[in-house]
Design a protein around this motif. Structure first.
Motif, PDB file in Angstrom:
ATOM      1  N   TRP A  41      83.227   2.963  50.793  1.00  0.00           N
ATOM      2  CA  TRP A  41      81.808   2.778  51.081  1.00  0.00           C
ATOM      3  C   TRP A  41      80.965   3.827  50.355  1.00  0.00           C
ATOM      4  CZ3 TRP A  41      78.204  -0.417  52.667  1.00  0.00           C
ATOM      5  CH2 TRP A  41      76.969   0.084  53.030  1.00  0.00           C
ATOM      6  N   SER A  42      81.392   5.058  50.406  1.00  0.00           N
ATOM      7  CA  SER A  42      80.644   6.136  49.753  1.00  0.00           C
ATOM      8  C   SER A  42      80.580   5.906  48.247  1.00  0.00           C
ATOM      9  CB  SER A  42      81.284   7.486  50.055  1.00  0.00           C
ATOM     10  OG  SER A  42      81.258   7.738  51.437  1.00  0.00           O
ATOM     11  N   GLY A  43      81.688   5.496  47.661  1.00  0.00           N
ATOM     12  CA  GLY A  43      81.700   5.197  46.229  1.00  0.00           C
ATOM     13  C   GLY A  43      80.726   4.084  45.891  1.00  0.00           C
ATOM     14  N   LEU A  44      80.683   3.065  46.732  1.00  0.00           N
ATOM     15  CA  LEU A  44      79.766   1.952  46.518  1.00  0.00           C
ATOM     16  C   LEU A  44      78.314   2.423  46.582  1.00  0.00           C
ATOM     17  CD1 LEU A  44      79.751  -1.546  46.949  1.00  0.00           C
ATOM     18  CD2 LEU A  44      78.428  -0.579  48.798  1.00  0.00           C
ATOM     19  N   VAL A  45      77.977   3.178  47.614  1.00  0.00           N
ATOM     20  CA  VAL A  45      76.594   3.630  47.798  1.00  0.00           C
ATOM     21  C   VAL A  45      76.191   4.631  46.717  1.00  0.00           C
ATOM     22  CG1 VAL A  45      75.037   4.885  49.344  1.00  0.00           C
ATOM     23  CG2 VAL A  45      76.597   3.174  50.270  1.00  0.00           C
ATOM     24  N   VAL A  64      70.120   1.044  40.776  1.00  0.00           N
ATOM     25  CA  VAL A  64      68.956   0.563  41.520  1.00  0.00           C
ATOM     26  C   VAL A  64      67.692   0.463  40.676  1.00  0.00           C
ATOM     27  CG1 VAL A  64      69.791   1.265  43.797  1.00  0.00           C
ATOM     28  CG2 VAL A  64      68.361   2.832  42.464  1.00  0.00           C
ATOM     29  N   THR A  65      67.586   1.210  39.609  1.00  0.00           N
ATOM     30  CA  THR A  65      66.357   1.141  38.818  1.00  0.00           C
ATOM     31  C   THR A  65      66.385   0.046  37.758  1.00  0.00           C
ATOM     32  OG1 THR A  65      67.137   2.908  37.353  1.00  0.00           O
ATOM     33  CG2 THR A  65      65.706   3.550  39.190  1.00  0.00           C
ATOM     34  N   VAL A  66      67.520  -0.607  37.550  1.00  0.00           N
ATOM     35  CA  VAL A  66      67.568  -1.681  36.552  1.00  0.00           C
ATOM     36  C   VAL A  66      66.548  -2.772  36.868  1.00  0.00           C
ATOM     37  CG1 VAL A  66      69.020  -3.463  35.500  1.00  0.00           C
ATOM     38  CG2 VAL A  66      69.947  -1.168  35.859  1.00  0.00           C
ATOM     39  N   PRO A  67      66.507  -3.311  38.097  1.00  0.00           N
ATOM     40  CA  PRO A  67      65.493  -4.326  38.387  1.00  0.00           C
ATOM     41  C   PRO A  67      64.072  -3.771  38.497  1.00  0.00           C
ATOM     42  CG  PRO A  67      67.173  -4.277  40.118  1.00  0.00           C
ATOM     43  CD  PRO A  67      67.457  -3.157  39.188  1.00  0.00           C
ATOM     44  N   ILE A  88      76.824  -4.427  40.905  1.00  0.00           N
ATOM     45  CA  ILE A  88      76.223  -5.673  41.385  1.00  0.00           C
ATOM     46  C   ILE A  88      75.365  -5.398  42.619  1.00  0.00           C
ATOM     47  CG2 ILE A  88      76.719  -7.963  42.334  1.00  0.00           C
ATOM     48  CD1 ILE A  88      79.447  -7.716  40.754  1.00  0.00           C
ATOM     49  N   VAL A  89      75.952  -4.731  43.588  1.00  0.00           N
ATOM     50  CA  VAL A  89      75.275  -4.495  44.868  1.00  0.00           C
ATOM     51  C   VAL A  89      73.996  -3.678  44.680  1.00  0.00           C
ATOM     52  CG1 VAL A  89      75.501  -3.356  47.118  1.00  0.00           C
ATOM     53  CG2 VAL A  89      77.371  -4.737  46.217  1.00  0.00           C
ATOM     54  N   GLY A  90      74.045  -2.644  43.875  1.00  0.00           N
ATOM     55  CA  GLY A  90      72.865  -1.801  43.663  1.00  0.00           C
ATOM     56  C   GLY A  90      71.680  -2.585  43.147  1.00  0.00           C
ATOM     57  N   GLN A  91      71.925  -3.471  42.199  1.00  0.00           N
ATOM     58  CA  GLN A  91      70.828  -4.257  41.631  1.00  0.00           C
ATOM     59  C   GLN A  91      70.306  -5.305  42.611  1.00  0.00           C
ATOM     60  OE1 GLN A  91      71.237  -5.326  37.363  1.00  0.00           O
ATOM     61  NE2 GLN A  91      73.204  -4.258  37.523  1.00  0.00           N
ATOM     62  N   ILE A  92      71.203  -5.934  43.339  1.00  0.00           N
ATOM     63  CA  ILE A  92      70.776  -6.963  44.305  1.00  0.00           C
ATOM     64  C   ILE A  92      69.957  -6.338  45.430  1.00  0.00           C
ATOM     65  CG2 ILE A  92      71.594  -8.583  46.068  1.00  0.00           C
ATOM     66  CD1 ILE A  92      73.949  -9.203  44.139  1.00  0.00           C
ATOM     67  N   ILE A  93      70.475  -5.268  46.013  1.00  0.00           N
ATOM     68  CA  ILE A  93      69.753  -4.601  47.105  1.00  0.00           C
ATOM     69  C   ILE A  93      68.409  -4.074  46.613  1.00  0.00           C
ATOM     70  CG2 ILE A  93      69.808  -2.664  48.737  1.00  0.00           C
ATOM     71  CD1 ILE A  93      71.712  -4.957  49.471  1.00  0.00           C
ATOM     72  N   SER A  94      68.401  -3.504  45.426  1.00  0.00           N
ATOM     73  CA  SER A  94      67.163  -2.997  44.846  1.00  0.00           C
ATOM     74  C   SER A  94      66.133  -4.104  44.692  1.00  0.00           C
ATOM     75  CB  SER A  94      67.457  -2.366  43.482  1.00  0.00           C
ATOM     76  OG  SER A  94      66.256  -1.981  42.847  1.00  0.00           O
ATOM     77  N   SER A  95      66.554  -5.240  44.179  1.00  0.00           N
ATOM     78  CA  SER A  95      65.629  -6.370  44.002  1.00  0.00           C
ATOM     79  C   SER A  95      65.067  -6.836  45.332  1.00  0.00           C
ATOM     80  CB  SER A  95      66.341  -7.542  43.317  1.00  0.00           C
ATOM     81  OG  SER A  95      66.686  -7.204  42.008  1.00  0.00           O
ATOM     82  N   ILE A  96      65.931  -6.995  46.307  1.00  0.00           N
ATOM     83  CA  ILE A  96      65.495  -7.501  47.617  1.00  0.00           C
ATOM     84  C   ILE A  96      64.514  -6.540  48.278  1.00  0.00           C
ATOM     85  CG2 ILE A  96      66.262  -8.017  49.976  1.00  0.00           C
ATOM     86  CD1 ILE A  96      68.891  -9.112  48.654  1.00  0.00           C
ATOM     87  N   ILE A  97      64.890  -5.274  48.365  1.00  0.00           N
ATOM     88  CA  ILE A  97      64.035  -4.301  49.065  1.00  0.00           C
ATOM     89  C   ILE A  97      62.725  -4.081  48.315  1.00  0.00           C
ATOM     90  CG2 ILE A  97      63.818  -1.894  49.813  1.00  0.00           C
ATOM     91  CD1 ILE A  97      66.814  -1.976  50.482  1.00  0.00           C
ATOM     92  N   SER A  98      62.793  -3.927  47.001  1.00  0.00           N
ATOM     93  CA  SER A  98      61.560  -3.650  46.254  1.00  0.00           C
ATOM     94  C   SER A  98      60.608  -4.843  46.273  1.00  0.00           C
ATOM     95  CB  SER A  98      61.869  -3.222  44.821  1.00  0.00           C
ATOM     96  OG  SER A  98      62.481  -4.261  44.091  1.00  0.00           O
ATOM     97  N   TRP A 115      67.641   4.034  50.789  1.00  0.00           N
ATOM     98  CA  TRP A 115      68.892   4.518  50.214  1.00  0.00           C
ATOM     99  C   TRP A 115      69.388   5.758  50.939  1.00  0.00           C
ATOM    100  CZ3 TRP A 115      70.556   0.665  47.745  1.00  0.00           C
ATOM    101  CH2 TRP A 115      71.745   0.763  47.058  1.00  0.00           C
ATOM    102  N   LEU A 116      68.456   6.551  51.413  1.00  0.00           N
ATOM    103  CA  LEU A 116      68.789   7.737  52.203  1.00  0.00           C
ATOM    104  C   LEU A 116      69.631   7.356  53.407  1.00  0.00           C
ATOM    105  CD1 LEU A 116      68.342  10.723  53.172  1.00  0.00           C
ATOM    106  CD2 LEU A 116      66.284   9.878  54.274  1.00  0.00           C
ATOM    107  N   LEU A 117      69.313   6.246  54.044  1.00  0.00           N
ATOM    108  CA  LEU A 117      70.035   5.823  55.233  1.00  0.00           C
ATOM    109  C   LEU A 117      71.468   5.408  54.917  1.00  0.00           C
ATOM    110  CD1 LEU A 117      67.183   3.717  56.864  1.00  0.00           C
ATOM    111  CD2 LEU A 117      67.842   6.074  57.389  1.00  0.00           C
ATOM    112  N   CYS A 118      71.717   4.972  53.709  1.00  0.00           N
ATOM    113  CA  CYS A 118      73.067   4.526  53.332  1.00  0.00           C
ATOM    114  C   CYS A 118      73.991   5.673  52.951  1.00  0.00           C
ATOM    115  CB  CYS A 118      72.984   3.549  52.159  1.00  0.00           C
ATOM    116  SG  CYS A 118      72.173   1.999  52.561  1.00  0.00           S
TER     117      CYS A 118
END
Length: 180
Positions: free
Chosen positions: A23-27, A34-37, A154-164, A176-179
């Motif tokens: 999980w830590s590696g993923l986050v 996260v800045t790609v999108p 994959i996850v970083g870009q998807i989450i970034s798109s959704i939240i932003s 992201w702080l919470l993760c």
């Protein structure tokens, strides 16, 4: 009393350790992506070109690369857990600060620091796995940690798109702080 306890050896829950490290590696590695999108968002908001806006990802990568060169040796001297803990605290703080800034120059500065802080995890977590896991569990643990790193793209870009899109780019970094 178990034989393990009688010998004074420490009992470890390798499953929980592996889940946490994966999980830590993923986050941590998602923070790279996260800045790609956000490139078109930054370009519009700050009146810069998309090429300039992509600097937020590039500077993270530079900080990460330099950090990876240093933290292995530092963890040999001070210990893997200490290096990872300090790095994750800095990563969390910087991620929160990124959510508060309104200047692209500050985004660049903080993303460089964020990359350097994120680098405390990747090489050190792998070294930690080699130190802490018995040989028969080591390959599996390293495989799960590496999977977290790879899925992050994959996850970083998807989450970034959704939240932003729903809440704005600033909220992304606070979340992201919470993760972490």
């Amino acid at each position: 009393m178990s034989k393990l306890m009688q010998t004074g050896a420490i009992s470890r829950n390798y499953l929980i350790m592996t889940i946490i490290l994966c999980w830590s590696g993923l986050v941590v590695m998602s923070s790279l992506y996260v800045t790609v999108p956000l490139i078109p968002v930054f370009a519009d908001q700050f009146g810069i070109t998309p090429t300039q806006a992509s600097g937020a990802g590039s500077i993270f990568s530079l900080g990460f690369a330099v950090g990876c060169l240093m933290y292995g040796a530092i963890s040999d001297k001070y210990g893997c857990k200490r290096v990872i803990l300090i790095g994750m605290l800095i990563l969390s703080f910087v991620s929160f600060m990124l959510g508060l800034v309104h200047s692209f120059a500050w985004i660049i500065v903080l993303r460089g620091i964020q990359g350097a802080a994120a680098a405390t995890f990747s090489p050190v977590a792998l070294a930690y796995a080699v130190e802490m896991y018995p040989a028969n569990r080591r390959v599996t643990a390293i495989g799960f940690i590496s999977t977290g790193f790879l899925v992050a793209g994959i996850v970083g870009q998807i989450i970034s798109s959704i939240i932003s899109q729903q809440y704005g780019w600033n909220t992304l970094f606070v979340c992201w702080l919470l993760c972490t």
